[in-house]
Design a protein around this motif. Sequence first.
Motif, PDB file in Angstrom:
ATOM      1  N   ARG A  32     138.863  27.721  63.270  1.00 56.61           N
ATOM      2  CA  ARG A  32     139.663  28.638  62.472  1.00 56.61           C
ATOM      3  C   ARG A  32     140.408  29.527  63.464  1.00 56.61           C
ATOM      4  N   SER A  33     141.727  29.528  63.358  1.00 55.01           N
ATOM      5  CA  SER A  33     142.518  30.139  64.413  1.00 55.01           C
ATOM      6  C   SER A  33     143.783  30.785  63.867  1.00 55.01           C
ATOM      7  N   ASP A  34     144.493  31.495  64.754  1.00 49.70           N
ATOM      8  CA  ASP A  34     145.682  32.232  64.319  1.00 49.70           C
ATOM      9  C   ASP A  34     146.990  31.512  64.646  1.00 49.70           C
ATOM     10  N   GLY A  35     146.912  30.278  65.149  1.00 50.64           N
ATOM     11  CA  GLY A  35     148.116  29.507  65.422  1.00 50.64           C
ATOM     12  C   GLY A  35     148.676  28.872  64.167  1.00 50.64           C
ATOM     13  N   PRO A  36     149.820  28.226  64.262  1.00 47.41           N
ATOM     14  CA  PRO A  36     150.452  27.607  63.088  1.00 47.41           C
ATOM     15  C   PRO A  36     149.552  26.617  62.352  1.00 47.41           C
ATOM     16  N   LEU A  37     148.691  25.905  63.078  1.00 52.69           N
ATOM     17  CA  LEU A  37     147.795  24.945  62.423  1.00 52.69           C
ATOM     18  C   LEU A  37     146.750  25.640  61.538  1.00 52.69           C
ATOM     19  N   GLN A  38     146.428  26.894  61.870  1.00 58.04           N
ATOM     20  CA  GLN A  38     145.438  27.721  61.169  1.00 58.04           C
ATOM     21  C   GLN A  38     143.993  27.231  61.365  1.00 58.04           C
ATOM     22  N   GLY A  39     143.811  25.957  61.632  1.00 62.04           N
ATOM     23  CA  GLY A  39     142.465  25.448  61.864  1.00 62.04           C
ATOM     24  C   GLY A  39     142.344  23.979  61.526  1.00 62.04           C
ATOM     25  N   MET A  40     141.177  23.431  61.835  1.00 58.80           N
ATOM     26  CA  MET A  40     140.875  22.034  61.555  1.00 58.80           C
ATOM     27  C   MET A  40     139.405  21.903  61.204  1.00 58.80           C
ATOM     28  N   THR A  41     139.087  20.852  60.459  1.00 57.43           N
ATOM     29  CA  THR A  41     137.704  20.515  60.134  1.00 57.43           C
ATOM     30  C   THR A  41     137.491  19.035  60.404  1.00 57.43           C
ATOM     31  N   ALA A  42     136.338  18.718  61.002  1.00 57.15           N
ATOM     32  CA  ALA A  42     135.962  17.320  61.220  1.00 57.15           C
ATOM     33  C   ALA A  42     134.481  17.153  60.914  1.00 57.15           C
ATOM     34  N   VAL A  43     134.144  16.011  60.325  1.00 60.27           N
ATOM     35  CA  VAL A  43     132.756  15.684  60.000  1.00 60.27           C
ATOM     36  C   VAL A  43     132.443  14.302  60.556  1.00 60.27           C
ATOM     37  N   ALA A  44     131.322  14.185  61.264  1.00 54.22           N
ATOM     38  CA  ALA A  44     130.903  12.899  61.824  1.00 54.22           C
ATOM     39  C   ALA A  44     129.451  12.640  61.472  1.00 54.22           C
ATOM     40  N   ASP A  45     129.084  11.355  61.410  1.00 49.34           N
ATOM     41  CA  ASP A  45     127.703  11.001  61.090  1.00 49.34           C
ATOM     42  C   ASP A  45     127.081  10.201  62.232  1.00 49.34           C
ATOM     43  N   SER A  46     125.866   9.719  62.008  1.00 53.46           N
ATOM     44  CA  SER A  46     125.129   9.005  63.053  1.00 53.46           C
ATOM     45  C   SER A  46     125.551   7.555  63.197  1.00 53.46           C
ATOM     46  N   HIS A  47     126.513   7.122  62.386  1.00 47.37           N
ATOM     47  CA  HIS A  47     126.966   5.730  62.417  1.00 47.37           C
ATOM     48  C   HIS A  47     128.329   5.565  63.089  1.00 47.37           C
ATOM     49  N   GLY A  48     128.826   6.641  63.713  1.00 55.02           N
ATOM     50  CA  GLY A  48     130.115   6.553  64.384  1.00 55.02           C
ATOM     51  C   GLY A  48     131.305   6.766  63.478  1.00 55.02           C
ATOM     52  N   ASN A  49     131.069   7.257  62.268  1.00 50.79           N
ATOM     53  CA  ASN A  49     132.169   7.541  61.343  1.00 50.79           C
ATOM     54  C   ASN A  49     132.583   9.001  61.470  1.00 50.79           C
ATOM     55  N   VAL A  50     133.883   9.248  61.414  1.00 52.42           N
ATOM     56  CA  VAL A  50     134.394  10.608  61.498  1.00 52.42           C
ATOM     57  C   VAL A  50     135.569  10.751  60.546  1.00 52.42           C
ATOM     58  N   ARG A  51     135.767  11.960  60.038  1.00 50.94           N
ATOM     59  CA  ARG A  51     136.896  12.247  59.167  1.00 50.94           C
ATOM     60  C   ARG A  51     137.292  13.706  59.400  1.00 50.94           C
ATOM     61  N   GLY A  52     138.536  14.048  59.114  1.00 48.62           N
ATOM     62  CA  GLY A  52     138.948  15.426  59.343  1.00 48.62           C
ATOM     63  C   GLY A  52     140.338  15.711  58.815  1.00 48.62           C
ATOM     64  N   TYR A  53     140.746  16.963  58.929  1.00 50.23           N
ATOM     65  CA  TYR A  53     142.070  17.376  58.473  1.00 50.23           C
ATOM     66  C   TYR A  53     142.468  18.690  59.140  1.00 50.23           C
ATOM     67  N   CYS A  54     143.771  18.960  59.142  1.00 52.02           N
ATOM     68  CA  CYS A  54     144.326  20.240  59.570  1.00 52.02           C
ATOM     69  C   CYS A  54     144.604  21.093  58.339  1.00 52.02           C
ATOM     70  N   LEU A  55     144.430  22.391  58.459  1.00 56.47           N
ATOM     71  CA  LEU A  55     144.765  23.266  57.339  1.00 56.47           C
ATOM     72  C   LEU A  55     146.275  23.244  57.088  1.00 56.47           C
ATOM     73  N   GLU A  56     147.059  23.204  58.167  1.00 57.74           N
ATOM     74  CA  GLU A  56     148.511  23.072  58.043  1.00 57.74           C
ATOM     75  C   GLU A  56     148.926  21.831  58.835  1.00 57.74           C
ATOM     76  N   PRO A  57     149.141  20.698  58.176  1.00 60.42           N
ATOM     77  CA  PRO A  57     149.372  19.443  58.892  1.00 60.42           C
ATOM     78  C   PRO A  57     150.769  19.291  59.494  1.00 60.42           C
ATOM     79  N   VAL A  58     151.721  20.075  59.042  1.00 60.95           N
ATOM     80  CA  VAL A  58     153.085  19.950  59.556  1.00 60.95           C
ATOM     81  C   VAL A  58     153.507  21.296  60.147  1.00 60.95           C
ATOM     82  N   VAL A  59     153.623  21.336  61.479  1.00 60.09           N
ATOM     83  CA  VAL A  59     154.035  22.550  62.181  1.00 60.09           C
ATOM     84  C   VAL A  59     155.056  22.171  63.242  1.00 60.09           C
ATOM     85  N   GLU A  60     155.775  23.188  63.715  1.00 58.16           N
ATOM     86  CA  GLU A  60     156.787  22.946  64.738  1.00 58.16           C
ATOM     87  C   GLU A  60     156.121  22.444  66.020  1.00 58.16           C
TER      88      GLU A  60
END
Length: 306
Positions: free
Chosen positions: A82-110
């Motif tokens: 969680r940050s003060d830059g244009p992206l505002q932050g990101m979240t990622a989740v991973a499990d014990s099987h090598g799977n990961v998923r995530g997103y940006c709070l603001e996906p389109v920035v300069e």
Amino acid sequence: MDDFYLAPGSPTDGSDYIVTATALSGKVRALAVRSTELVKEALRIHKTSPVATAALGRFLTGTLFVADTLKGEGDTITANIRSDGPLQGMTAVADSHGNVRGYCLEPVVETTYHRPGKLNVGAAVGSGKLTVVKDFGLKEPYVGQVELISGEIAEDFTYYFASSEQTPSIVSLGVSLDTNGVTCAGGFMVQLLPGADEETISYLEDRVNGGFPEVSFLLQEGMNPEKILDMFLGDKDICFLEGRKVAYKCNCSRDRMERNLMAIGKKDLTELSLDPNGIDLECHFCDQRYHFSQEDVKALISDDSE
């Protein structure tokens, strides 16, 4: 490629994978990952701008390193910035099987650059905090939090490992893009094990500061994770332990969304049931949409009353 550069279990079909090894007389543990396809999938789903793609790609790859020690079937790692830059932050989740998923709070920035061809990820991320939650299915999860060092992601994970897990580490992450999208992505991590001496520490510092090529360049040159570790560590006795596939994978489902709706409480659910058009829910991680008709919502209220 020489079989020496394939750990037991490493795929040969070009898919993404992570490899673990020990080296320097058992004084270091090392990991490397090729994450090109999973970062391409994140770009496809979230339609991120170039600098957001690089930031999220590095973040997903770094989260896989944190998750590498997970063993239990249901164990998960959730990493948040969680940050003060244009992206505002990101979240990622991973499990014990090598799977990961995530997103940006603001996906389109300069998109800005340090120099031609070098994206300024730190400016997009800004200042803030990195929080890691490890859920082992126990009553209380482990939570570690550190200030962001640079927002360039690799340095921030390096600081997290040293500060929250007391494990001195070297983390390198990279994502390369062209006009068509992601060309390669990956990273490597080297961690000191108990018993590491000053000679080992000095050797690794020299490797880091000696102009070792960026990991994205090495991947573009066709090197696999094993070869990258071998090059960085320079140890003819390096021992590759395991290779296993990694992938971008979301575990959302209609059942999960139903449970989320029921968790908001009967009062709020009753209010939602008044809308004749029903409601739509969307998964942050994969953009899958789930429609619940007015009758579906009323049925959930009835189920919650039983």
